[in-house]
Design a protein around this motif. Structure first.
Motif, PDB file in Angstrom:
ATOM      1  N   GLN A  27      90.448  42.087 -30.261  1.00 41.46           N
ATOM      2  CA  GLN A  27      90.286  41.060 -31.294  1.00 41.46           C
ATOM      3  C   GLN A  27      89.310  41.530 -32.370  1.00 41.46           C
ATOM      4  O   GLN A  27      89.545  41.315 -33.568  1.00 41.46           O
ATOM      5  CB  GLN A  27      89.798  39.757 -30.670  1.00 41.46           C
ATOM      6  N   THR A  40      90.900  43.743 -34.774  1.00 39.18           N
ATOM      7  CA  THR A  40      91.818  43.053 -35.686  1.00 39.18           C
ATOM      8  C   THR A  40      91.078  42.416 -36.855  1.00 39.18           C
ATOM      9  O   THR A  40      91.576  42.390 -37.988  1.00 39.18           O
ATOM     10  CB  THR A  40      92.597  41.965 -34.916  1.00 39.18           C
ATOM     11  N   VAL A  50      86.036  36.173 -26.079  1.00 36.25           N
ATOM     12  CA  VAL A  50      87.020  36.149 -27.154  1.00 36.25           C
ATOM     13  C   VAL A  50      87.026  34.763 -27.780  1.00 36.25           C
ATOM     14  O   VAL A  50      86.546  33.798 -27.193  1.00 36.25           O
ATOM     15  CB  VAL A  50      88.425  36.522 -26.639  1.00 36.25           C
ATOM     16  N   ALA A  76      92.082  32.770 -28.393  1.00 36.36           N
ATOM     17  CA  ALA A  76      92.260  34.117 -28.936  1.00 36.36           C
ATOM     18  C   ALA A  76      93.726  34.406 -29.231  1.00 36.36           C
ATOM     19  O   ALA A  76      94.064  35.030 -30.243  1.00 36.36           O
ATOM     20  CB  ALA A  76      91.698  35.151 -27.965  1.00 36.36           C
ATOM     21  N   MET A 120      95.098  35.361 -32.996  1.00 35.08           N
ATOM     22  CA  MET A 120      95.860  36.574 -33.325  1.00 35.08           C
ATOM     23  C   MET A 120      97.146  36.219 -34.086  1.00 35.08           C
ATOM     24  O   MET A 120      97.523  36.857 -35.074  1.00 35.08           O
ATOM     25  CB  MET A 120      96.201  37.337 -32.042  1.00 35.08           C
TER      26      MET A 120
END
Length: 748
Positions: free
Chosen positions: A511, A514, A538, A567, A571
């Motif tokens: 994560q 990202t 997360v 999470a 995403m």
């Protein structure tokens, strides 16, 4: 592939002892409650509470248990109160205001029964607690612990409670890979049902036996026991012929024929099972029916048809609110199928998800199968390091599940059971011969007959004593191994916790990779800060940054949930936001595109079955050349402290979330602002304001948060970040953080 079908046998067991009642059963219980008194009325109230709980009607469960508690208290019925407390504990976990009280209520009920020394009631309540931990928490280790406690308290295994405990332990040991123990207990229960001539129970035991040998790839023996299960089901009373018992018998027979390579027979029995599940309206059986049908298509090589069946199984399980144990096998099937269809990324996604759930359930067989899928999929994706790592795990687990010693012990137990049956038949024939001889001798001498009759009585009495000694010896052995098994389970739990934490930490690295680099944000906006404090490693909150030739886009977003579920949503939402800024420079249009994209990704619609997950967001587009700002928000405002001002101004957001029930064509209002150098902008989620104090258990609130920002506005942004961070840690004072925290500050 047999590990994907284990959950069907859990459903068989639950259906056998805690079947879902129809409306007529609820009406019948209400009538019995009106007509009964005392402890019998309390018993019927508990049955009605169990029925409401099974239908997820927690409000009705609570009210029914309250009535039962008052009656039991007035009557000083301690046993009734114990059962009520355990059920109240289970129900409390579904009431947000009382989360965490389940364990204390369980212990309160069990303590009463320990004081009363009521072993049978203790055994039953431990079973109830074990089923709850497994179905609603996917906690396989707690279920095993509860059932071992139940086994310890059940003094007579040849009872309904004893058979229930043993059959559940068969499933638990099967999942954990302890096949010899599973076969041993299953043989024990088979003997009990044979003495009772209970064909429904025999059918369930033979199904278990078939699956146990199927897992060891002994397909001929698996088919033999599947046929025995079918023969036993045909001997059930006529009204039980078309039932979930018959459905699962047909499913077992279908799988056994698959293993034997007779796909035509497998197809035929799967169709018959599906037909019965639809005819009797058993939604739970129908969910597993599509799973089995998909396996048949997979064996036949009809992969597209198999995929459609697995997807129908997934939708069916959602329609009956099936929990993690059921979904695990659907995901496992989809992972294996995706691998065969050469959709390797999809296979990896489903396999990793299956492993995470199966490890919680202690389903070693499913974990083993998914390690194989991951190893092969990563190899096809040219990720040889990951492929090798999973191949090593696959081999290690295979050595513990399918070793030669296991096979030899299982085969020995099977032969021993078969020999015992033949010996029983031989003794029965001998008894008949002796009886005829006795009758003949009776004609000759009455005295001789009397002596032989006396000897027969002595033999029967000796047999009874021998049986009692055998049970006592077995119970002693169980007690001796209990402490060893408890220690092993403790070690397993510690290892599982470490594996889960390691997996989540790895997910955090993914994560973090990202999210945009803070260095890029500070390069474009030199006097700015991003305060980012996830609740559970997360996060469901995320920050977004994108720069074009003319504009700087920056956003703070809050997705539904936190931790791993949050999470996943973050995403998905981050990817949708990335795609949207490539299509438009207008924040309002960007949010409309993201809203439509999230609803499409999560297959959301207006019906009750679709998810309500979504996102709140504040999105700004800044033109640094002319100091022009465009803002659009979904449930999250933009805060501004103008230059030379000490008043915080709020730009209202559109009162609609992204995703969930928000329609695809929803418009999000755009606000155009002319900025000046020295203006302070704040983009934030609700986590900071919702943080609880460690001293008085009160929230910080939005009002106090605004006052705090106003008091800090004269500092530069990096100093503000440090002050905000130290303030919230001092405010919490050791109290657990309840939500993800994200605050972005920008000085123009």
């Amino acid at each position: 592939m047999s590990y994907r079908t284990l959950y069907a046998f859990l459903v068989i067991f639950l259906c056998q002892f805690n079947s879902f009642a129809q409306l007529s059963e609820a009406d019948s219980l209400r009538l019995k409650i009106k007509e009964s008194e005392g402890s019998q009325r309390i018993t019927y109230l508990l049955e009605l509470a169990d029925l409401s709980f099974s239908h997820h009607d927690y409000r009705k469960t609570d009210s029914t248990l309250s009535v039962a508690e008052k009656l039991a208290g007035d009557a000083k019925d301690q046993r009734g109160l114990a059962g009520i407390y355990v059920r109240q504990g289970n129900n409390m976990e579904h009431k947000k205001s009382e989360i965490g009280l389940c364990g204390s209520m369980h212990e309160k009920g069990l303590r009463i029964l320990r004081e009363l020394n009521d072993s049978l009631a203790l055994a039953n309540l431990y079973c109830l607690a074990g089923d709850h931990y497994y179905s609603y928490h996917a906690n396989g280790s707690m279920r095993l612990r509860c059932y071992l406690n139940a086994l310890n308290y059940c003094s007579n295994l040849d009872t309904q409670t004893g058979r229930r405990i043993l059959m559940t332990l068969v499933l638990i040991y099967k999942l954990s890979g302890n096949f010899p123990k599973a076969v041993e207990y299953n043989n024990l229960v088979i003997g009990m049902y044979e003495k009772m001539t209970d064909y429904r129970g025999l059918s369930a035991c033979y199904r278990n036996q078939s699956e146990l040998f199927y897992d060891q790839q002994k397909f001929d023996i698996a088919l033999e026991y599947a046929k025995k299960a079918y023969e036993a089901s045909q001997k059930m009373p006529e009204k039980q012929r078309k039932s979930n018992t018959q459905c699962y018998t047909l499913f077992t027979l279908s799988r056994a024929y698959m293993g034997a390579g007779d796909f035509k027979s497998a197809h035929r029995f799967a169709e018959e099972g599906i037909s019965i599940s639809k005819e009797i309206g058993d939604k739970w059986a129908e969910t597993d029916a599509w799973n089995v049908y998909g396996m048949v298509y997979t064996f036949e090589g009809k992969l597209e048809d198999a995929k459609q069946c697995y997807l129908r199984a997934y939708e069916a399980k959602r329609s009956v609110n099936d929990t993690m144990p059921g979904l695990t096998y659907v995901y496992g099937n989809l992972a294996d199928l995706s691998l065969q269809m050469k959709e390797y990324r999809t296979a990896i996604f489903y396999a990793r998800r299956t492993v995470a759930m199966a490890e919680m359930l202690q389903d070693k067989g499913q974990v083993h199968n998914m390690y194989r899928v991951l190893a092969q999929a990563y190899e096809k994706e040219n990720d040889y390091r990951s492929a090798y790592a999973y191949h090593v795990k696959y081999k290690q687990l295979a050595d513990s599940l399918f070793n030669a010693e296991n096979v030899a012990v299982i085969e020995s137990l099977r032969l021993e059971a078969e020999f015992g049956k033949k010996e029983a038949v031989r003794k029965e024939q001998e008894a008949k011969t002796q009886m005829m001889a006795e009758q003949e001798r009776k004609k000759q001498r009455l005295i001789t007959y009397s002596i032989l009759a006396g000897l027969a009585i002595v033999m029967l009495f000796a047999g009874f004593i021998l049986r009692s000694l055998r049970i006592a010896r077995r119970q002693k052995q169980i007690i001796e191994i209990k402490s060893i098994e408890t220690e092993k389970q403790k070690q397993i739990i510690e290892a599982r916790n470490k594996d889960i934490t390691d997996s989540i930490n790895y997910a955090q690295r993914i994560q973090q990779a990202t999210l945009p680099d803070k260095g890029e944000i500070y390069k474009a906006l030199p006097d700015a800060f991003v305060l980012y404090k996830p609740k559970d490693i997360v996060s469901g909150d995320f920050y977004f940054f994108h720069r074009t030739e003319k504009l700087i886009f920056i956003a703070a977003a809050d997705c539904t949930g936190h931790g791993v579920p949050g999470a996943f949503m973050s995403m998905i939402s981050y990817k949708q936001l990335q795609d949207a800024v490539m299509q438009s420079n207008d924040p309002s249009e960007i949010l409309r595109i993201v809203n439509k994209g999230i609803r499409a990704s999560l297959r959301q619609s207006g019906n009750d079955e679709s998810t309500r997950d979504g996102m709140d967001i504040v999105l700004c587009a800044i033109d640094p050349a002319i100091l022009r700002l465009s803002y659009s928000g979904a449930n999250r405002p933009l805060w501004i402290i103008p230059k030379n001002s000490e008043t915080l101004q709020e730009i209202k957001a559109t009162k609609k979330a992204i995703g969930g029930l928000t329609p695809d064509d929803q418009l999000f209002e755009t606000h155009q602002l002319q900025l000046e150098k020295g203006d302070r902008l704040y983009l934030t989620t609700d986590g900071y304001a919702d943080t609880f104090s460690g001293s008085n258990s009160k929230k910080l609130t939005t009002k106090k948060f605004k006052a705090l920002l106003t008091s800090l506005h004269a500092m530069n942004m990096r100093e503000q970040e440090a002050k905000l961070d130290s303030f919230i840690e001092s405010w919490k004072n050791g109290t657990e953080q309840v939500d993800d925290i994200l605050v972005i500050g920008i000085s123009i």
